[in-house]
Design a protein around this motif. Structure first.
Motif, PDB file in Angstrom:
ATOM      1  N   SER A  61      -5.198   5.019  -1.362  1.00 27.98           N
ATOM      2  CA  SER A  61      -6.146   5.481  -2.092  1.00 27.98           C
ATOM      3  C   SER A  61      -7.339   4.560  -2.277  1.00 27.98           C
ATOM      4  O   SER A  61      -6.989   3.175  -2.208  1.00 27.98           O
ATOM      5  N   PRO A  62      -8.596   4.800  -2.336  1.00 22.64           N
ATOM      6  CA  PRO A  62      -9.805   4.278  -2.475  1.00 22.64           C
ATOM      7  C   PRO A  62      -9.701   3.755  -3.891  1.00 22.64           C
ATOM      8  O   PRO A  62     -10.542   2.648  -4.190  1.00 22.64           O
ATOM      9  N   ASN A  63      -8.869   4.240  -4.835  1.00 17.14           N
ATOM     10  CA  ASN A  63      -8.811   3.588  -6.443  1.00 17.14           C
ATOM     11  C   ASN A  63      -8.153   2.364  -6.337  1.00 17.14           C
ATOM     12  O   ASN A  63      -7.340   2.410  -7.022  1.00 17.14           O
ATOM     13  N   ILE A  64      -8.274   1.387  -5.700  1.00 23.64           N
ATOM     14  CA  ILE A  64      -7.332   0.284  -5.742  1.00 23.64           C
ATOM     15  C   ILE A  64      -8.234  -0.955  -5.972  1.00 23.64           C
ATOM     16  O   ILE A  64      -9.658  -0.732  -6.324  1.00 23.64           O
ATOM     17  N   GLU A  86      -9.922  11.385  -1.352  1.00 26.29           N
ATOM     18  CA  GLU A  86     -10.281  10.772   0.089  1.00 26.29           C
ATOM     19  C   GLU A  86      -9.598   9.599   0.103  1.00 26.29           C
ATOM     20  O   GLU A  86      -8.854   9.152  -0.861  1.00 26.29           O
ATOM     21  N   SER A  87      -9.346   9.070   1.545  1.00 25.75           N
ATOM     22  CA  SER A  87      -8.513   7.714   1.549  1.00 25.75           C
ATOM     23  C   SER A  87      -9.231   6.731   2.383  1.00 25.75           C
ATOM     24  O   SER A  87     -10.146   7.001   3.102  1.00 25.75           O
ATOM     25  N   LEU A  88      -8.402   5.617   2.545  1.00 29.10           N
ATOM     26  CA  LEU A  88      -8.985   4.517   3.468  1.00 29.10           C
ATOM     27  C   LEU A  88      -7.973   4.180   4.421  1.00 29.10           C
ATOM     28  O   LEU A  88      -6.682   4.284   4.170  1.00 29.10           O
ATOM     29  N   PRO A  89      -8.156   3.868   5.506  1.00 28.67           N
ATOM     30  CA  PRO A  89      -7.219   3.178   6.237  1.00 28.67           C
ATOM     31  C   PRO A  89      -6.591   1.924   5.703  1.00 28.67           C
ATOM     32  O   PRO A  89      -7.392   1.297   5.060  1.00 28.67           O
ATOM     33  N   VAL A  90      -5.142   1.497   6.188  1.00 26.32           N
ATOM     34  CA  VAL A  90      -4.705   0.549   5.496  1.00 26.32           C
ATOM     35  C   VAL A  90      -4.809  -0.623   6.825  1.00 26.32           C
ATOM     36  O   VAL A  90      -4.401  -0.575   7.827  1.00 26.32           O
ATOM     37  N   MET A 110       0.709  -1.173  -0.160  1.00 23.64           N
ATOM     38  CA  MET A 110       0.084  -0.179   0.050  1.00 23.64           C
ATOM     39  C   MET A 110       0.854   1.143  -0.042  1.00 23.64           C
ATOM     40  O   MET A 110       0.310   2.374  -0.299  1.00 23.64           O
ATOM     41  N   GLN A 111       2.105   1.156   0.202  1.00 23.71           N
ATOM     42  CA  GLN A 111       2.790   2.190   0.077  1.00 23.71           C
ATOM     43  C   GLN A 111       3.095   2.870  -1.190  1.00 23.71           C
ATOM     44  O   GLN A 111       3.291   4.093  -1.331  1.00 23.71           O
ATOM     45  N   LYS A 112       2.778   2.009  -2.296  1.00 22.13           N
ATOM     46  CA  LYS A 112       2.702   2.415  -3.725  1.00 22.13           C
ATOM     47  C   LYS A 112       1.322   3.004  -3.997  1.00 22.13           C
ATOM     48  O   LYS A 112       1.184   3.296  -5.443  1.00 22.13           O
ATOM     49  N   PHE A 113       0.181   2.758  -2.934  1.00 17.60           N
ATOM     50  CA  PHE A 113      -0.887   3.180  -3.486  1.00 17.60           C
ATOM     51  C   PHE A 113      -1.592   4.441  -2.258  1.00 17.60           C
ATOM     52  O   PHE A 113      -2.526   4.508  -1.800  1.00 17.60           O
ATOM     53  N   LYS A 114      -0.641   5.494  -2.218  1.00 14.81           N
ATOM     54  CA  LYS A 114      -0.893   6.478  -1.199  1.00 14.81           C
ATOM     55  C   LYS A 114      -1.927   7.518  -1.643  1.00 14.81           C
ATOM     56  O   LYS A 114      -1.928   7.843  -3.029  1.00 14.81           O
ATOM     57  N   PRO A 115      -2.764   8.103  -1.020  1.00 16.48           N
ATOM     58  CA  PRO A 115      -3.856   9.019  -1.666  1.00 16.48           C
ATOM     59  C   PRO A 115      -3.042  10.372  -2.328  1.00 16.48           C
ATOM     60  O   PRO A 115      -2.119  10.488  -1.488  1.00 16.48           O
ATOM     61  N   ALA A 167     -11.607  -0.730   4.874  1.00 18.86           N
ATOM     62  CA  ALA A 167     -10.156  -0.601   4.793  1.00 18.86           C
ATOM     63  C   ALA A 167      -9.458  -1.027   3.657  1.00 18.86           C
ATOM     64  O   ALA A 167     -10.161  -1.819   2.811  1.00 18.86           O
ATOM     65  N   GLY A 168      -8.150  -0.777   3.091  1.00 13.51           N
ATOM     66  CA  GLY A 168      -7.581  -1.145   1.956  1.00 13.51           C
ATOM     67  C   GLY A 168      -6.626  -2.255   2.730  1.00 13.51           C
ATOM     68  O   GLY A 168      -5.974  -2.332   3.693  1.00 13.51           O
ATOM     69  N   LEU A 169      -6.581  -3.678   1.890  1.00 14.95           N
ATOM     70  CA  LEU A 169      -5.856  -4.583   2.305  1.00 14.95           C
ATOM     71  C   LEU A 169      -4.149  -4.639   1.997  1.00 14.95           C
ATOM     72  O   LEU A 169      -3.989  -4.723   0.724  1.00 14.95           O
ATOM     73  N   ASN A 170      -3.501  -4.735   2.851  1.00 15.38           N
ATOM     74  CA  ASN A 170      -1.981  -4.721   2.666  1.00 15.38           C
ATOM     75  C   ASN A 170      -1.536  -5.960   2.429  1.00 15.38           C
ATOM     76  O   ASN A 170      -2.177  -7.159   2.794  1.00 15.38           O
TER      77      ASN A 170
END
Length: 211
Positions: free
Chosen positions: A81-84, A58-62, A48-53, A113-116
């Motif tokens: 980013s929510p665009n994953i 807007e963003s999601l917690p990881v 997720m460090q490659k998909f920072k908002p 949340a976004g899955l790491n």
């Protein structure tokens, strides 16, 4: 005892009951032999460090191993980013399997949340959630042993270990019969997990307000 800890106890009892029924009825060599990858999809998260908002996004917690262990995201959680890939946006109740470091299987109890990476989202197109959850959990101790034997700083398992993990697959008649008995217990656990989360959030709000 507070309602919060009462719910935890009830949830623990339901989890024990669920596993007991599963092991007695489903884990039976009279059924078809398969492996974990035959019954479930194990989708790895993203780095997720490659998909920072972006600045205005807007963003999601990881969701990382820390969050999975504590059961919720917080102010210290990374953001993405929510665009994953939408399959990697996690919601309460989803089955998450940490395959590296601290190996655990849990139903996620926190917010969206976004899955790491290092975490699998476990799903199935053909089998009930309780079925894939319990079979994954059934092999967890062996997975932990495999990871502990790795000569690295962070033990882990491989997809080949999933394929080497035998499961018994009931025929449709027996699976429907088991589903009628086991699904209500599994669903009740999810209700309690959700209620626990609401109480946890309320506790955090009150602590911020008064302390």
């Amino acid at each position: 005892m507070t309602p919060f800890y009462s719910l935890i106890k009830i949830n623990d009892n339901l989890a024990e009951l669920l596993t007991t029924i599963f092991e007695e009825k489903v884990n039976n060599p009279r059924f078809e032999l398969g492996n974990l990858t035959d019954i479930a999809n194990y989708q790895n998260g993203l780095a997720m460090q490659k998909f920072k908002p972006k600045n205005s996004e807007e963003s999601l917690p990881v969701l990382k191993i820390k969050e999975l262990n504590q059961g919720y995201t917080d102010a210290s959680s990374d953001r993405c980013s929510p665009n994953i890939d939408q399959n990697l946006i996690i919601r309460a109740g989803d089955i998450i399997f940490s395959w590296s470091g601290t190996l655990i299987v849990k139903n996620w109890s926190g917010k969206v949340a976004g899955l790491n990476q290092h975490l699998f989202k476990v799903t199935s197109d053909n089998y009930p959630d309780w079925f894939i959850y319990e079979w994954t959990k059934h092999h967890l101790r062996r997975f932990q042993s495999i990871a502990a034997g790795k000569a690295t700083t962070m033990g882990h398992i491989k997809r080949s270990d999933l394929k080497d993990s035998n499961v018994y697959i009931p025929d449709d008649k027996h699976l429907c019969e088991f589903d009628r008995e086991i699904k209500p217990i599994y669903d009740k656990r999810l209700e309690i997990i959700s209620e626990n989360q609401k109480l946890t959030e309320l506790k955090q709000i009150l602590l911020k307000k008064y302390f």
